[in-house]
Design a protein around this motif. Structure first.
Motif, PDB file in Angstrom:
ATOM      1  N   VAL A 179     -73.998 -45.614  -3.589  1.00 43.83           N
ATOM      2  CA  VAL A 179     -73.481 -44.808  -4.688  1.00 43.83           C
ATOM      3  C   VAL A 179     -74.444 -44.925  -5.860  1.00 43.83           C
ATOM      4  O   VAL A 179     -75.110 -45.954  -6.027  1.00 43.83           O
ATOM      5  CB  VAL A 179     -72.055 -45.231  -5.120  1.00 43.83           C
ATOM      6  N   LEU A 180     -74.500 -43.896  -6.670  1.00 45.18           N
ATOM      7  CA  LEU A 180     -75.358 -43.919  -7.837  1.00 45.18           C
ATOM      8  C   LEU A 180     -74.826 -44.954  -8.832  1.00 45.18           C
ATOM      9  O   LEU A 180     -73.639 -45.016  -9.111  1.00 45.18           O
ATOM     10  CB  LEU A 180     -75.388 -42.539  -8.493  1.00 45.18           C
ATOM     11  N   GLY A 181     -75.723 -45.767  -9.340  1.00 49.56           N
ATOM     12  CA  GLY A 181     -75.335 -46.777 -10.313  1.00 49.56           C
ATOM     13  C   GLY A 181     -75.105 -48.151  -9.743  1.00 49.56           C
ATOM     14  O   GLY A 181     -74.856 -49.099 -10.485  1.00 49.56           O
ATOM     15  N   GLU A 182     -75.163 -48.279  -8.416  1.00 49.24           N
ATOM     16  CA  GLU A 182     -74.990 -49.576  -7.767  1.00 49.24           C
ATOM     17  C   GLU A 182     -76.078 -49.770  -6.717  1.00 49.24           C
ATOM     18  O   GLU A 182     -76.531 -48.794  -6.114  1.00 49.24           O
ATOM     19  CB  GLU A 182     -73.619 -49.672  -7.085  1.00 49.24           C
ATOM     20  N   PRO A 183     -76.507 -51.011  -6.484  1.00 56.08           N
ATOM     21  CA  PRO A 183     -77.500 -51.245  -5.426  1.00 56.08           C
ATOM     22  C   PRO A 183     -76.953 -50.811  -4.071  1.00 56.08           C
ATOM     23  O   PRO A 183     -75.759 -50.955  -3.792  1.00 56.08           O
ATOM     24  CB  PRO A 183     -77.719 -52.762  -5.475  1.00 56.08           C
ATOM     25  N   SER A 184     -77.811 -50.258  -3.240  1.00 55.40           N
ATOM     26  CA  SER A 184     -77.408 -49.866  -1.893  1.00 55.40           C
ATOM     27  C   SER A 184     -77.388 -51.095  -0.991  1.00 55.40           C
ATOM     28  O   SER A 184     -78.367 -51.840  -0.920  1.00 55.40           O
ATOM     29  CB  SER A 184     -78.371 -48.826  -1.329  1.00 55.40           C
ATOM     30  N   ALA A 185     -76.274 -51.290  -0.277  1.00 49.31           N
ATOM     31  CA  ALA A 185     -76.155 -52.406   0.653  1.00 49.31           C
ATOM     32  C   ALA A 185     -76.717 -52.060   2.028  1.00 49.31           C
ATOM     33  O   ALA A 185     -76.780 -52.927   2.897  1.00 49.31           O
ATOM     34  CB  ALA A 185     -74.689 -52.813   0.787  1.00 49.31           C
TER      35      ALA A 185
ATOM     36  N   GLY B 221     -82.169 -43.013  -8.913  1.00 48.42           N
ATOM     37  CA  GLY B 221     -81.502 -44.261  -9.292  1.00 48.42           C
ATOM     38  C   GLY B 221     -81.668 -45.370  -8.284  1.00 48.42           C
ATOM     39  O   GLY B 221     -81.157 -46.471  -8.481  1.00 48.42           O
ATOM     40  N   HIS B 222     -82.363 -45.091  -7.186  1.00 44.20           N
ATOM     41  CA  HIS B 222     -82.633 -46.095  -6.152  1.00 44.20           C
ATOM     42  C   HIS B 222     -84.109 -46.037  -5.783  1.00 44.20           C
ATOM     43  O   HIS B 222     -84.484 -45.993  -4.604  1.00 44.20           O
ATOM     44  CB  HIS B 222     -81.759 -45.855  -4.907  1.00 44.20           C
ATOM     45  N   GLU B 223     -84.947 -46.041  -6.777  1.00 44.83           N
ATOM     46  CA  GLU B 223     -86.383 -45.881  -6.557  1.00 44.83           C
ATOM     47  C   GLU B 223     -86.948 -46.978  -5.664  1.00 44.83           C
ATOM     48  O   GLU B 223     -87.926 -46.749  -4.930  1.00 44.83           O
ATOM     49  CB  GLU B 223     -87.107 -45.872  -7.905  1.00 44.83           C
ATOM     50  N   GLU B 224     -86.315 -48.149  -5.698  1.00 44.85           N
ATOM     51  CA  GLU B 224     -86.807 -49.272  -4.903  1.00 44.85           C
ATOM     52  C   GLU B 224     -86.643 -49.044  -3.404  1.00 44.85           C
ATOM     53  O   GLU B 224     -87.239 -49.757  -2.595  1.00 44.85           O
ATOM     54  CB  GLU B 224     -86.095 -50.564  -5.308  1.00 44.85           C
TER      55      GLU B 224
ATOM     56  N   ASP C  35     -69.976 -38.989 -16.292  1.00 48.23           N
ATOM     57  CA  ASP C  35     -70.706 -39.732 -17.316  1.00 48.23           C
ATOM     58  C   ASP C  35     -72.133 -40.027 -16.867  1.00 48.23           C
ATOM     59  O   ASP C  35     -72.364 -40.998 -16.148  1.00 48.23           O
ATOM     60  CB  ASP C  35     -69.989 -41.046 -17.645  1.00 48.23           C
ATOM     61  N   PRO C  36     -73.106 -39.203 -17.287  1.00 50.68           N
ATOM     62  CA  PRO C  36     -74.496 -39.489 -16.914  1.00 50.68           C
ATOM     63  C   PRO C  36     -75.064 -40.722 -17.606  1.00 50.68           C
ATOM     64  O   PRO C  36     -76.163 -41.163 -17.266  1.00 50.68           O
ATOM     65  CB  PRO C  36     -75.232 -38.223 -17.358  1.00 50.68           C
ATOM     66  N   ASP C  37     -74.285 -41.280 -18.562  1.00 49.95           N
ATOM     67  CA  ASP C  37     -74.741 -42.476 -19.276  1.00 49.95           C
ATOM     68  C   ASP C  37     -74.183 -43.753 -18.661  1.00 49.95           C
ATOM     69  O   ASP C  37     -74.364 -44.839 -19.209  1.00 49.95           O
ATOM     70  CB  ASP C  37     -74.341 -42.391 -20.753  1.00 49.95           C
ATOM     71  N   ALA C  38     -73.499 -43.647 -17.524  1.00 50.37           N
ATOM     72  CA  ALA C  38     -73.021 -44.848 -16.837  1.00 50.37           C
ATOM     73  C   ALA C  38     -74.224 -45.649 -16.347  1.00 50.37           C
ATOM     74  O   ALA C  38     -75.283 -45.079 -16.065  1.00 50.37           O
ATOM     75  CB  ALA C  38     -72.115 -44.468 -15.669  1.00 50.37           C
ATOM     76  N   PRO C  39     -74.097 -46.970 -16.239  1.00 52.75           N
ATOM     77  CA  PRO C  39     -75.241 -47.794 -15.811  1.00 52.75           C
ATOM     78  C   PRO C  39     -75.851 -47.311 -14.507  1.00 52.75           C
ATOM     79  O   PRO C  39     -75.140 -47.050 -13.531  1.00 52.75           O
ATOM     80  CB  PRO C  39     -74.618 -49.185 -15.655  1.00 52.75           C
ATOM     81  N   GLY C  40     -77.171 -47.164 -14.507  1.00 50.67           N
ATOM     82  CA  GLY C  40     -77.887 -46.770 -13.311  1.00 50.67           C
ATOM     83  C   GLY C  40     -77.900 -45.285 -13.016  1.00 50.67           C
ATOM     84  O   GLY C  40     -78.500 -44.864 -12.020  1.00 50.67           O
ATOM     85  N   CYS C  41     -77.270 -44.497 -13.878  1.00 52.57           N
ATOM     86  CA  CYS C  41     -77.160 -43.060 -13.619  1.00 52.57           C
ATOM     87  C   CYS C  41     -78.240 -42.279 -14.368  1.00 52.57           C
ATOM     88  O   CYS C  41     -79.244 -42.835 -14.787  1.00 52.57           O
ATOM     89  CB  CYS C  41     -75.758 -42.586 -13.960  1.00 52.57           C
TER      90      CYS C  41
END
Length: 251
Positions: free
Chosen positions: A72-78, A191-194, A233-239
């Motif tokens: 999901v956007l804003g959280e690390p992918s597991a 948001g997951h460039e890594e 909210d595009p200002d949420a962390p990681g978004c």
């Protein structure tokens, strides 16, 4: 569905809503062209897609696909590196398929939208002007002629499902059309460039990383107003706003 205990609202705004009832997703959309496009695209896409159960406008019922979203956007992918690579291989298969027989967006359309959205962001003070102008400069690299590919068109991380290291389904095809292959790769890794290297391990050669980077900025710029006006909210962390702000570190 008679034994279902609850209905889950997956997403809802003024244009459309998606509900989950057991193992069935009900997509309600006042514009029938969206469902038309989705049904047509899934019929010809060479990768796993949900089964269409029935359609009674304005409702389209599709079966849930097994597994979990890639993230999901804003959280690390597991998801594992292998799962990301499998997603890359599936996207490559899509991009190499024959083009869908309907038009996609052109370069002039994209450029006009970018100019309009940047003007709105500046006029409304949504972000510092320096952030908007810097990202507008980066986005310029995406505004070049591209060889059309069969693209999903809205390949958000929540739209790709995996079970272990296997892609089990890609959902939400209403934006599918001929377009820029780098756009799909950028949207999936926004948001997951890594995880880009993992994705490209499966996707293979022929990738322009500068253009992917440009699409990260362009997508975040043009999507922000829509998100705000539809209760997101595009200002949420990681978004999106964090994606735009992060480009200032490149100066």
């Amino acid at each position: 569905m008679a034994d279902v205990d609850e209905v889950e609202v997956v997403v809802a705004h003024s244009q459309r809503a998606t509900l989950r009832v057991g193992d069935v997703f009900l997509k309600v959309d006042g514009d029938p062209s969206h469902a038309d496009a989705e049904v047509r695209a899934m019929a010809i896409a060479p990768i796993p897609t949900p089964a269409i159960l029935w359609r009674r406008p304005p409702v389209l019922a599709i079966a849930a696909v097994p597994g979990q979203a890639l993230g999901v956007l804003g959280e690390p992918s597991a998801a594992s590196s292998a799962a990301w690579a499998a997603a890359g291989a599936a996207i490559r298969m899509l991009h190499d398929a024959p083009l869908p027989p309907w038009p996609g967006r052109g370069l002039d359309d994209v450029a006009a939208e970018l100019d309009g959205e940047c003007a709105w962001l500046l006029a409304n003070g949504v972000l510092p002007g320096a952030v908007i102008r810097r990202n507008r400069e980066i986005a310029e690299a995406a505004l070049r002629p591209w060889k059309p590919a069969f693209i999903h068109g809205d390949l958000q991380i929540t739209h790709v499902f995996v079970d272990g290291d296997e892609v089990t389904g890609v959902i939400d095809w209403s934006e599918a059309a001929p377009g820029d292959a780098m756009f799909d790769l950028a949207i999936l890794t926004l948001g997951h460039e890594e995880r880009l290297d993992d994705l490209l391990t499966g996707y293979g050669p022929g990738v322009d990383r500068e253009v992917i980077r440009a699409w990260w900025s362009l997508r975040s710029l043009v999507a922000s107003r829509w998100l705000i006006e539809h209760g997101f909210d595009p200002d949420a962390p990681g978004c999106e706003f964090d994606v735009l702000r992060s480009r200032m570190q490149d100066l």
